[in-house]
Design a protein around this motif. Structure first.
Motif, PDB file in Angstrom:
ATOM      1  N   THR A 144      -1.623  22.263 -14.333  1.00 31.49           N
ATOM      2  CA  THR A 144      -0.957  21.549 -13.250  1.00 31.49           C
ATOM      3  C   THR A 144       0.127  20.623 -13.793  1.00 31.49           C
ATOM      4  OG1 THR A 144      -2.964  21.629 -11.935  1.00 31.49           O
ATOM      5  CG2 THR A 144      -1.353  19.954 -11.334  1.00 31.49           C
ATOM      6  N   TYR A 145       1.298  20.665 -13.161  1.00 24.12           N
ATOM      7  CA  TYR A 145       2.400  19.768 -13.507  1.00 24.12           C
ATOM      8  C   TYR A 145       2.197  18.469 -12.745  1.00 24.12           C
ATOM      9  CZ  TYR A 145       7.185  17.924 -13.693  1.00 24.12           C
ATOM     10  OH  TYR A 145       8.294  17.129 -13.864  1.00 24.12           O
ATOM     11  N   GLU A 146       2.008  17.394 -13.489  1.00 28.42           N
ATOM     12  CA  GLU A 146       1.877  16.066 -12.888  1.00 28.42           C
ATOM     13  C   GLU A 146       2.932  15.167 -13.514  1.00 28.42           C
ATOM     14  OE1 GLU A 146      -2.074  14.305 -12.064  1.00 28.42           O
ATOM     15  OE2 GLU A 146      -2.799  15.957 -13.324  1.00 28.42           O
ATOM     16  N   ALA A 147       3.745  14.562 -12.675  1.00 29.88           N
ATOM     17  CA  ALA A 147       4.823  13.722 -13.190  1.00 29.88           C
ATOM     18  C   ALA A 147       5.246  12.686 -12.160  1.00 29.88           C
ATOM     19  CB  ALA A 147       6.020  14.591 -13.573  1.00 29.88           C
ATOM     20  N   THR A 148       5.924  11.687 -12.652  1.00 30.32           N
ATOM     21  CA  THR A 148       6.578  10.704 -11.800  1.00 30.32           C
ATOM     22  C   THR A 148       8.065  10.824 -12.075  1.00 30.32           C
ATOM     23  OG1 THR A 148       4.674   9.227 -11.929  1.00 30.32           O
ATOM     24  CG2 THR A 148       6.767   8.258 -11.239  1.00 30.32           C
ATOM     25  N   HIS A 149       8.841  11.051 -11.026  1.00 32.40           N
ATOM     26  CA  HIS A 149      10.292  11.163 -11.138  1.00 32.40           C
ATOM     27  C   HIS A 149      10.874   9.864 -10.585  1.00 32.40           C
ATOM     28  CE1 HIS A 149       9.937  15.839 -10.750  1.00 32.40           C
ATOM     29  NE2 HIS A 149       9.186  15.342 -11.717  1.00 32.40           N
ATOM     30  N   ILE A 150      11.600   9.161 -11.427  1.00 30.18           N
ATOM     31  CA  ILE A 150      12.155   7.862 -11.052  1.00 30.18           C
ATOM     32  C   ILE A 150      13.640   8.029 -10.767  1.00 30.18           C
ATOM     33  CG2 ILE A 150      12.527   5.474 -11.770  1.00 30.18           C
ATOM     34  CD1 ILE A 150      10.135   6.019 -13.782  1.00 30.18           C
ATOM     35  N   HIS A 151      14.025   7.748  -9.535  1.00 23.16           N
ATOM     36  CA  HIS A 151      15.421   7.837  -9.094  1.00 23.16           C
ATOM     37  C   HIS A 151      16.020   6.426  -9.137  1.00 23.16           C
ATOM     38  CE1 HIS A 151      15.336  11.957  -7.123  1.00 23.16           C
ATOM     39  NE2 HIS A 151      14.119  11.781  -7.600  1.00 23.16           N
ATOM     40  N   ALA A 152      17.120   6.269  -9.876  1.00 26.48           N
ATOM     41  CA  ALA A 152      17.758   4.965 -10.035  1.00 26.48           C
ATOM     42  C   ALA A 152      18.579   4.610  -8.799  1.00 26.48           C
ATOM     43  CB  ALA A 152      18.613   4.954 -11.292  1.00 26.48           C
ATOM     44  N   SER A 153      17.901   4.610  -7.661  1.00 30.53           N
ATOM     45  CA  SER A 153      18.519   4.306  -6.367  1.00 30.53           C
ATOM     46  C   SER A 153      17.413   3.882  -5.413  1.00 30.53           C
ATOM     47  CB  SER A 153      19.230   5.543  -5.807  1.00 30.53           C
ATOM     48  OG  SER A 153      19.673   5.323  -4.484  1.00 30.53           O
ATOM     49  N   ASP A 154      17.737   3.011  -4.494  1.00 30.43           N
ATOM     50  CA  ASP A 154      16.703   2.604  -3.536  1.00 30.43           C
ATOM     51  C   ASP A 154      16.480   3.634  -2.428  1.00 30.43           C
ATOM     52  OD1 ASP A 154      18.998   2.187  -2.022  1.00 30.43           O
ATOM     53  OD2 ASP A 154      18.369   0.220  -1.279  1.00 30.43           O
ATOM     54  N   ARG A 155      17.281   4.712  -2.446  1.00 33.77           N
ATOM     55  CA  ARG A 155      17.138   5.833  -1.496  1.00 33.77           C
ATOM     56  C   ARG A 155      17.358   7.137  -2.239  1.00 33.77           C
ATOM     57  NH1 ARG A 155      18.005   3.581   3.895  1.00 33.77           N
ATOM     58  NH2 ARG A 155      18.632   1.433   3.612  1.00 33.77           N
ATOM     59  N   PHE A 156      16.707   8.200  -1.773  1.00 32.26           N
ATOM     60  CA  PHE A 156      16.937   9.512  -2.354  1.00 32.26           C
ATOM     61  C   PHE A 156      18.270  10.035  -1.851  1.00 32.26           C
ATOM     62  CE2 PHE A 156      12.183   9.480  -2.132  1.00 32.26           C
ATOM     63  CZ  PHE A 156      11.969   9.404  -3.492  1.00 32.26           C
ATOM     64  N   ILE A 157      19.137  10.413  -2.769  1.00 32.51           N
ATOM     65  CA  ILE A 157      20.431  11.010  -2.437  1.00 32.51           C
ATOM     66  C   ILE A 157      20.547  12.280  -3.260  1.00 32.51           C
ATOM     67  CG2 ILE A 157      22.926  10.709  -2.385  1.00 32.51           C
ATOM     68  CD1 ILE A 157      22.368   7.640  -2.586  1.00 32.51           C
ATOM     69  N   PRO A 178       0.861  -1.196   0.000  1.00 35.14           N
ATOM     70  CA  PRO A 178       0.000   0.000   0.000  1.00 35.14           C
ATOM     71  C   PRO A 178       0.892   1.239   0.000  1.00 35.14           C
ATOM     72  CG  PRO A 178       0.096  -0.961   2.186  1.00 35.14           C
ATOM     73  CD  PRO A 178       0.861  -1.882   1.270  1.00 35.14           C
ATOM     74  N   VAL A 179       0.432   2.304  -0.653  1.00 41.89           N
ATOM     75  CA  VAL A 179       1.182   3.556  -0.675  1.00 41.89           C
ATOM     76  C   VAL A 179       0.277   4.692  -0.245  1.00 41.89           C
ATOM     77  CG1 VAL A 179       2.791   2.824  -2.474  1.00 41.89           C
ATOM     78  CG2 VAL A 179       0.695   3.995  -3.114  1.00 41.89           C
ATOM     79  N   ASP A 180       0.892   5.773   0.181  1.00 45.67           N
ATOM     80  CA  ASP A 180       0.161   6.984   0.515  1.00 45.67           C
ATOM     81  C   ASP A 180      -0.631   7.411  -0.714  1.00 45.67           C
ATOM     82  OD1 ASP A 180      -0.638   9.627   1.034  1.00 45.67           O
ATOM     83  OD2 ASP A 180       1.184  10.082   2.138  1.00 45.67           O
ATOM     84  N   ALA A 181      -1.905   7.683  -0.560  1.00 41.10           N
ATOM     85  CA  ALA A 181      -2.763   8.032  -1.692  1.00 41.10           C
ATOM     86  C   ALA A 181      -2.568   9.462  -2.183  1.00 41.10           C
ATOM     87  CB  ALA A 181      -4.223   7.814  -1.314  1.00 41.10           C
ATOM     88  N   ALA A 182      -1.803  10.282  -1.467  1.00 39.44           N
ATOM     89  CA  ALA A 182      -1.591  11.663  -1.892  1.00 39.44           C
ATOM     90  C   ALA A 182      -0.939  11.690  -3.268  1.00 39.44           C
ATOM     91  CB  ALA A 182      -0.715  12.405  -0.882  1.00 39.44           C
ATOM     92  N   ARG A 183      -1.357  12.661  -4.098  1.00 42.25           N
ATOM     93  CA  ARG A 183      -0.831  12.786  -5.460  1.00 42.25           C
ATOM     94  C   ARG A 183       0.655  13.098  -5.496  1.00 42.25           C
ATOM     95  NH1 ARG A 183      -5.456  16.658  -8.034  1.00 42.25           N
ATOM     96  NH2 ARG A 183      -7.123  15.121  -8.013  1.00 42.25           N
ATOM     97  N   ASP A 184       1.198  13.608  -4.385  1.00 39.91           N
ATOM     98  CA  ASP A 184       2.606  14.003  -4.372  1.00 39.91           C
ATOM     99  C   ASP A 184       3.420  13.230  -3.335  1.00 39.91           C
ATOM    100  OD1 ASP A 184       1.507  15.155  -2.123  1.00 39.91           O
ATOM    101  OD2 ASP A 184       2.360  17.127  -2.478  1.00 39.91           O
ATOM    102  N   ALA A 185       2.982  12.036  -3.001  1.00 46.11           N
ATOM    103  CA  ALA A 185       3.708  11.229  -2.025  1.00 46.11           C
ATOM    104  C   ALA A 185       4.920  10.574  -2.671  1.00 46.11           C
ATOM    105  CB  ALA A 185       2.789  10.158  -1.440  1.00 46.11           C
ATOM    106  N   ASP A 186       6.003  10.472  -1.919  1.00 50.48           N
ATOM    107  CA  ASP A 186       7.242   9.865  -2.398  1.00 50.48           C
ATOM    108  C   ASP A 186       7.375   8.448  -1.856  1.00 50.48           C
ATOM    109  OD1 ASP A 186       7.789  12.335  -3.542  1.00 50.48           O
ATOM    110  OD2 ASP A 186       9.024  12.995  -1.868  1.00 50.48           O
ATOM    111  N   ILE A 187       8.127   7.615  -2.587  1.00 52.14           N
ATOM    112  CA  ILE A 187       8.328   6.226  -2.185  1.00 52.14           C
ATOM    113  C   ILE A 187       9.811   5.903  -2.314  1.00 52.14           C
ATOM    114  CG2 ILE A 187       7.778   3.817  -2.672  1.00 52.14           C
ATOM    115  CD1 ILE A 187       5.224   4.956  -4.145  1.00 52.14           C
ATOM    116  N   GLU A 188      10.468   5.603  -1.208  1.00 56.66           N
ATOM    117  CA  GLU A 188      11.865   5.158  -1.263  1.00 56.66           C
ATOM    118  C   GLU A 188      11.862   3.648  -1.438  1.00 56.66           C
ATOM    119  OE1 GLU A 188      15.246   7.545   0.576  1.00 56.66           O
ATOM    120  OE2 GLU A 188      13.710   7.503   2.150  1.00 56.66           O
ATOM    121  N   GLY A 189      12.600   3.205  -2.446  1.00 53.18           N
ATOM    122  CA  GLY A 189      12.592   1.803  -2.831  1.00 53.18           C
ATOM    123  C   GLY A 189      12.967   0.827  -1.739  1.00 53.18           C
TER     124      GLY A 189
END
Length: 107
Positions: free
Chosen positions: A89-102, A5-16
Protein backbone atom coordinates in the motif's frame (compact mmCIF):
# COMPACT_ATOMS: atom_id res chain seq x y z
CA UNK A 1 -1.70 27.78 18.47
CA UNK A 2 -4.92 26.21 17.28
CA UNK A 3 -6.04 22.59 17.19
CA UNK A 4 -8.56 21.43 14.60
CA UNK A 5 -10.40 18.13 14.28
CA UNK A 6 -9.85 16.44 10.91
CA UNK A 7 -11.58 13.72 8.97
CA UNK A 8 -10.21 10.43 10.32
CA UNK A 9 -10.13 8.80 6.87
CA UNK A 10 -6.61 7.75 5.80
CA UNK A 11 -7.03 9.63 2.52
CA UNK A 12 -8.77 12.81 3.66
CA UNK A 13 -7.47 16.13 2.32
CA UNK A 14 -7.06 19.37 4.27
CA UNK A 15 -7.05 22.81 2.62
CA UNK A 16 -5.02 25.19 4.73
CA UNK A 17 -7.33 28.19 4.46
CA UNK A 18 -9.99 26.24 6.35
CA UNK A 19 -7.76 25.93 9.40
CA UNK A 20 -5.62 29.09 9.13
CA UNK A 21 -2.57 27.34 7.65
CA UNK A 22 -0.45 28.49 4.68
CA UNK A 23 -0.16 24.89 3.39
CA UNK A 24 -2.65 22.24 2.25
CA UNK A 25 -2.26 18.50 2.78
CA UNK A 26 -3.34 15.45 0.81
CA UNK A 27 -3.20 12.18 2.74
CA UNK A 28 -2.84 9.26 0.35
CA UNK A 29 -3.70 5.63 1.06
CA UNK A 30 -3.75 3.67 -2.21
CA UNK A 31 -3.95 -0.13 -2.33
CA UNK A 32 -4.38 -0.72 -6.07
CA UNK A 33 -1.24 -0.85 -8.24
CA UNK A 34 -1.50 1.38 -11.31
CA UNK A 35 -3.53 4.02 -9.48
CA UNK A 36 -2.45 7.63 -9.32
CA UNK A 37 -3.21 11.08 -10.69
CA UNK A 38 -2.96 12.09 -14.34
CA UNK A 39 -0.25 14.47 -15.48
CA UNK A 40 -0.73 17.87 -13.85
CA UNK A 41 1.13 20.81 -12.31
CA UNK A 42 0.75 23.41 -9.59
CA UNK A 43 1.89 27.05 -9.34
CA UNK A 44 3.67 26.11 -6.09
CA UNK A 45 6.03 23.43 -4.74
CA UNK A 46 4.60 20.02 -3.80
CA UNK A 47 6.44 17.83 -1.30
CA UNK A 48 5.74 14.08 -1.11
CA UNK A 49 6.51 12.44 2.26
CA UNK A 50 6.25 8.71 1.50
CA UNK A 51 5.65 6.53 4.55
CA UNK A 52 5.10 3.14 2.88
CA UNK A 53 4.85 1.48 -0.53
CA UNK A 54 6.35 2.53 -3.85
CA UNK A 55 5.28 4.68 -6.77
CA UNK A 56 6.79 5.58 -10.12
CA UNK A 57 6.98 9.37 -10.31
CA UNK A 58 7.26 11.23 -13.60
CA UNK A 59 8.56 14.74 -12.95
CA UNK A 60 9.23 16.75 -16.06
CA UNK A 61 11.39 14.51 -18.28
CA UNK A 62 12.63 12.34 -15.38
CA UNK A 63 11.26 9.17 -13.81
CA UNK A 64 12.12 7.93 -10.34
CA UNK A 65 10.72 5.31 -7.98
CA UNK A 66 9.77 6.87 -4.67
CA UNK A 67 9.55 4.51 -1.69
CA UNK A 68 8.64 4.52 1.98
CA UNK A 69 11.15 6.57 3.98
CA UNK A 70 11.83 9.04 1.16
CA UNK A 71 10.81 12.63 0.49
CA UNK A 72 10.39 13.95 -3.06
CA UNK A 73 10.09 17.64 -3.88
CA UNK A 74 8.51 18.80 -7.15
CA UNK A 75 9.22 22.43 -8.09
CA UNK A 76 6.44 24.86 -8.98
CA UNK A 77 5.08 24.65 -12.54
CA UNK A 78 6.77 21.31 -13.32
CA UNK A 79 4.51 18.66 -14.90
CA UNK A 80 4.24 15.55 -12.73
CA UNK A 81 2.28 12.39 -12.01
CA UNK A 82 2.75 9.12 -10.15
CA UNK A 83 1.60 5.53 -10.46
CA UNK A 84 1.51 3.14 -7.50
CA UNK A 85 3.66 0.04 -8.01
CA UNK A 86 3.17 -3.55 -6.79
CA UNK A 87 4.59 -4.39 -3.40
CA UNK A 88 2.29 -2.85 -0.83
CA UNK A 89 0.00 0.00 0.00
CA UNK A 90 1.18 3.50 -0.91
CA UNK A 91 0.85 5.74 2.13
CA UNK A 92 2.04 9.32 1.91
CA UNK A 93 1.40 12.90 2.86
CA UNK A 94 1.54 15.38 -0.02
CA UNK A 95 2.22 18.92 1.17
CA UNK A 96 1.05 21.70 -1.15
CA UNK A 97 2.79 25.05 -0.52
CA UNK A 98 -0.53 26.89 -0.82
CA UNK A 99 -3.50 27.40 1.44
CA UNK A 100 -5.72 26.04 -1.39
CA UNK A 101 -5.31 23.24 -3.91
CA UNK A 102 -4.61 24.70 -7.35
CA UNK A 103 -4.14 22.07 -10.03
CA UNK A 104 -3.84 22.39 -13.79
CA UNK A 105 -4.68 19.08 -15.46
CA UNK A 106 -2.54 18.30 -18.51
CA UNK A 107 -4.10 15.01 -19.70
Amino acid sequence: MTIHPVDAARDADIEGYLIGSPVSIMREYIVRPGSGPRLHRHPYVETFVIRAGRALFTVGDEQVVGAGGQVLVVPALVDHRFEVLDGGTYEATHIHASDRFITEGLE
